[in-house]
Design a protein around this motif. Structure first.
Motif, short mmCIF file in Angstrom:
data_model
loop_
_atom_site.label_atom_id
_atom_site.label_comp_id
_atom_site.label_asym_id
_atom_site.label_seq_id
_atom_site.Cartn_x
_atom_site.Cartn_y
_atom_site.Cartn_z
N ASN A 224 0.81 -1.21 0.00
CA ASN A 224 0.00 0.00 0.00
C ASN A 224 0.85 1.27 0.00
O ASN A 224 0.56 2.24 0.71
N ILE A 225 1.89 1.26 -0.82
CA ILE A 225 2.76 2.43 -0.92
C ILE A 225 1.99 3.69 -1.33
O ILE A 225 2.31 4.80 -0.85
N PRO A 226 0.94 3.59 -2.19
CA PRO A 226 0.20 4.81 -2.53
C PRO A 226 -0.46 5.51 -1.35
O PRO A 226 -0.83 6.68 -1.46
N THR A 227 -0.63 4.82 -0.21
CA THR A 227 -1.16 5.50 0.98
C THR A 227 -0.12 6.40 1.62
O THR A 227 -0.45 7.23 2.47
N LEU A 228 1.16 6.22 1.23
CA LEU A 228 2.24 7.04 1.77
C LEU A 228 2.66 8.15 0.82
O LEU A 228 2.85 9.29 1.25
N VAL A 229 2.84 7.82 -0.45
CA VAL A 229 3.40 8.78 -1.39
C VAL A 229 2.71 8.67 -2.75
O VAL A 229 2.18 7.61 -3.11
N ASP A 230 2.75 9.76 -3.49
CA ASP A 230 2.38 9.75 -4.90
C ASP A 230 3.61 9.66 -5.78
O ASP A 230 3.53 9.26 -6.94
N ASN A 231 4.75 10.06 -5.22
CA ASN A 231 6.02 10.12 -5.95
C ASN A 231 7.06 9.36 -5.14
O ASN A 231 7.28 9.64 -3.97
N LEU A 232 7.72 8.38 -5.76
CA LEU A 232 8.69 7.56 -5.04
C LEU A 232 9.89 8.36 -4.55
O LEU A 232 10.61 7.90 -3.67
N GLU A 233 10.10 9.55 -5.08
CA GLU A 233 11.18 10.38 -4.57
C GLU A 233 10.93 10.79 -3.12
O GLU A 233 11.86 11.15 -2.39
N ASP A 234 9.66 10.75 -2.69
CA ASP A 234 9.33 11.13 -1.32
C ASP A 234 9.33 9.94 -0.36
O ASP A 234 9.14 10.11 0.84
N LEU A 235 9.53 8.73 -0.89
CA LEU A 235 9.54 7.54 -0.04
C LEU A 235 10.87 7.46 0.72
O LEU A 235 11.92 7.85 0.21
N ARG A 236 10.83 6.95 1.93
CA ARG A 236 12.02 6.82 2.76
C ARG A 236 12.05 5.45 3.44
O ARG A 236 11.00 4.86 3.72
N VAL A 237 13.26 4.95 3.69
CA VAL A 237 13.43 3.89 4.67
C VAL A 237 13.42 4.56 6.04
O VAL A 237 14.08 5.59 6.23
N VAL A 238 12.67 4.00 6.97
CA VAL A 238 12.62 4.56 8.32
C VAL A 238 12.91 3.46 9.31
O VAL A 238 12.68 2.27 9.05
N GLY A 239 13.44 3.85 10.47
CA GLY A 239 13.78 2.88 11.50
C GLY A 239 13.30 3.35 12.87
O GLY A 239 13.30 4.55 13.15
N TRP A 240 12.91 2.39 13.70
CA TRP A 240 12.54 2.71 15.08
C TRP A 240 13.82 2.83 15.89
O TRP A 240 14.47 1.84 16.19
N ASP A 241 14.20 4.08 16.22
CA ASP A 241 15.45 4.35 16.91
C ASP A 241 15.40 3.76 18.32
O ASP A 241 14.50 4.04 19.10
N ARG A 242 16.38 2.95 18.63
CA ARG A 242 16.40 2.23 19.91
C ARG A 242 16.48 3.18 21.10
O ARG A 242 15.91 2.90 22.17
N ASN A 243 17.17 4.30 20.95
CA ASN A 243 17.34 5.24 22.06
C ASN A 243 16.25 6.31 22.09
O ASN A 243 15.72 6.63 23.15
N LEU A 244 15.89 6.85 20.93
CA LEU A 244 14.87 7.89 20.88
C LEU A 244 13.47 7.33 21.04
O LEU A 244 12.54 8.05 21.39
N GLU A 245 13.31 6.04 20.73
CA GLU A 245 12.00 5.38 20.77
C GLU A 245 10.99 6.11 19.90
O GLU A 245 9.87 6.43 20.30
N GLN A 246 11.40 6.36 18.68
CA GLN A 246 10.53 6.93 17.66
C GLN A 246 11.08 6.57 16.29
O GLN A 246 12.23 6.16 16.15
N TRP A 247 10.24 6.73 15.26
CA TRP A 247 10.67 6.48 13.89
C TRP A 247 11.53 7.65 13.40
O TRP A 247 11.18 8.81 13.61
N VAL A 248 12.64 7.32 12.73
CA VAL A 248 13.53 8.35 12.20
C VAL A 248 13.79 8.05 10.73
O VAL A 248 13.69 6.90 10.26
N ASN A 249 14.15 9.08 10.01
CA ASN A 249 14.40 9.00 8.58
C ASN A 249 15.77 8.37 8.31
O ASN A 249 16.79 8.87 8.78
N LEU A 250 15.80 7.28 7.53
CA LEU A 250 17.05 6.62 7.15
C LEU A 250 17.39 6.82 5.67
O LEU A 250 18.31 6.20 5.16
N GLY A 251 16.63 7.69 5.02
CA GLY A 251 17.04 8.14 3.70
C GLY A 251 16.48 7.35 2.52
O GLY A 251 15.79 6.34 2.66
N ASN A 252 16.83 7.84 1.35
CA ASN A 252 16.47 7.25 0.06
C ASN A 252 17.62 7.56 -0.89
O ASN A 252 17.64 8.58 -1.54
N THR A 253 18.63 6.68 -0.93
CA THR A 253 19.77 6.91 -1.80
C THR A 253 19.52 6.43 -3.21
O THR A 253 20.18 6.89 -4.15
#
Length: 381
Positions: A224-253
């Motif tokens: 269901n990627i269309p529920t997140l973005v219309d353009n894949l340039e805006d898609l990101r890998v995200v990770g649940w940061d072990r210390n911050l205890e929140q989702w953080v941006n891991l980029g789109n290279t």
């Protein structure tokens, strides 16, 4: 390979082959060119990890299970089990493994039990019906793609070369990260850093490893990627940061595919810093660049009521100056926080606290250590 039951093994100590299971109590080996076919369950309580030949698991009508106290390690391994091969102890392969029929199931609540690819052992034959349903691990120095999936869906995850030098392990979960079944905590998809817009609630991956690597995740039409973005340039890998205890941006290279099928690669990360990974969206910051909205319409409709610089919170050491068409400064703030609503701060002919007239203005944004950004903005009243 033919499904031979020929045993060419060295029997050093006692082996008991019961009607329901092949049970090793001692020290056995499949020699070079030797072949063995298991048509019953395997229990390994002895040494069975110096094999040089071929081992196959076969059951056209049901399942098979590998249990015991010790990990068996096979040189070449074939899996042809219609109702899946279940591992209750880790199993290793150090030369080649082929999926012919059925999945390899490992217990997701016991991450030490996995199908282990040793010394960059390759595999073949994976698809939506044949993969590791649970955890697989890799030890080696080459790029590796985990043949993992869930709910009869192969959903590979890849890591860079050398990332598995100390062994990396991964699994895919077709589950809502807000309510995971095999983790002690929830991963709230509404709790993310301010450079993100949203996080997928459909699936996630677990990747364990202590060597820096880029990570490539894959998606299909059930993601269901269309529920997140219309353009894949805006898609990101995200990770649940072990210390911050929140989702953080891991980029789109890099990315490839379309909204229904494709893959995306993160920036370099240490996998152990993140409990799980999934997809997110961020059209506020594109590859580290701020997105500056050039229109301000302070009319109380909660849309562009202030001068918005998406991502500015990531750069608190900033200074924003705004000038009118005659070059007179009408606003200045260190540590700008997206709060300016077209009000004079008293440095021009307009008194402090009064509305600036509609028209074109000029901004200069300074961020410590970066090149100044400047451009035009328009106040619409």
């Amino acid at each position: 390979m033919d499904k031979t039951t020929l045993l060419i093994i060295c029997l050093i100590s006692k082996i008991m082959i019961a009607q329901q299971a092949f049970h090793n109590f001692g020290d056995i080996q499949i020699h070079d060119q030797g072949k063995i076919g298991f048509h019953i369950d395997v229990i390994n309580d002895g040494d069975f990890d110096q094999n040089l030949g071929f081992a196959g698991f076969y059951n056209p009508d049901g399942d098979l299970t590998v249990t015991g106290d010790n990990r068996p390690v096979f040189h070449d391994m074939e899996i042809d089990v219609s109702d899946d091969l279940f591992l209750e102890v880790a199993v290793g392969v150090n030369n080649f493994q082929e999926f012919v029929n059925g999945r390899v199931q490992t217990p997701r609540d016991r991450r030490n039990v996995s199908l282990d690819y040793i010394n960059d052992a390759p595999y073949l034959g994976e698809n939506d019906d044949r993969y590791v349903d649970g955890y697989a691990s890799i030890n080696g120095l080459l790029d590796f793609t985990f043949p993992i999936g869930d709910d009869f869906r192969l959903r590979p995850m890849s890591i860079d070369n050398e990332a598995a030098a100390n062994t990396a392990k991964g699994a895919y979960y077709f589950e809502n990260p807000n309510t995971p079944n095999f983790f002690a905590t929830n991963f709230d998809t509404n709790n993310f850093s301010d450079v993100l817009f949203g996080v997928s609630s459909f699936e996630f991956w677990d990747l364990d490893g202590d060597i820096e690597t880029r990570v490539t995740l894959t998606w299909d039409d059930n993601s269901n990627i269309p529920t997140l973005v219309d353009n894949l340039e805006d898609l990101r890998v995200v990770g649940w940061d072990r210390n911050l205890e929140q989702w953080v941006n891991l980029g789109n290279t890099s990315f490839s595919g379309d909204l229904d099928n494709g893959e995306i690669t993160s920036q370099s990360i240490i996998p152990d810093d993140y409990v799980v990974l999934t997809f997110g969206t961020s059209n506020r910051i594109l590859d580290g660049e701020l997105q500056i909205f050039s229109a301000v319409s302070p009319n109380g409709d909660n849309f562009n009521d202030t001068f918005i610089i998406q991502g500015i919170a990531q750069f608190p050491d900033n200074e924003l100056s705004i000038f009118n068409r005659w070059g007179v400064q009408v606003y200045n703030k260190k540590g700008y926080d997206n709060s300016w609503a077209g009000i004079s701060d008293g440095r021009a002919t307009i008194a402090k606290g009064e509305e600036l007239p509609a028209g074109t203005y000029y901004y200069v944004l300074k961020i410590n250590g970066q090149k100044d950004r400047a451009g035009y903005l328009y106040i619409n009243r």
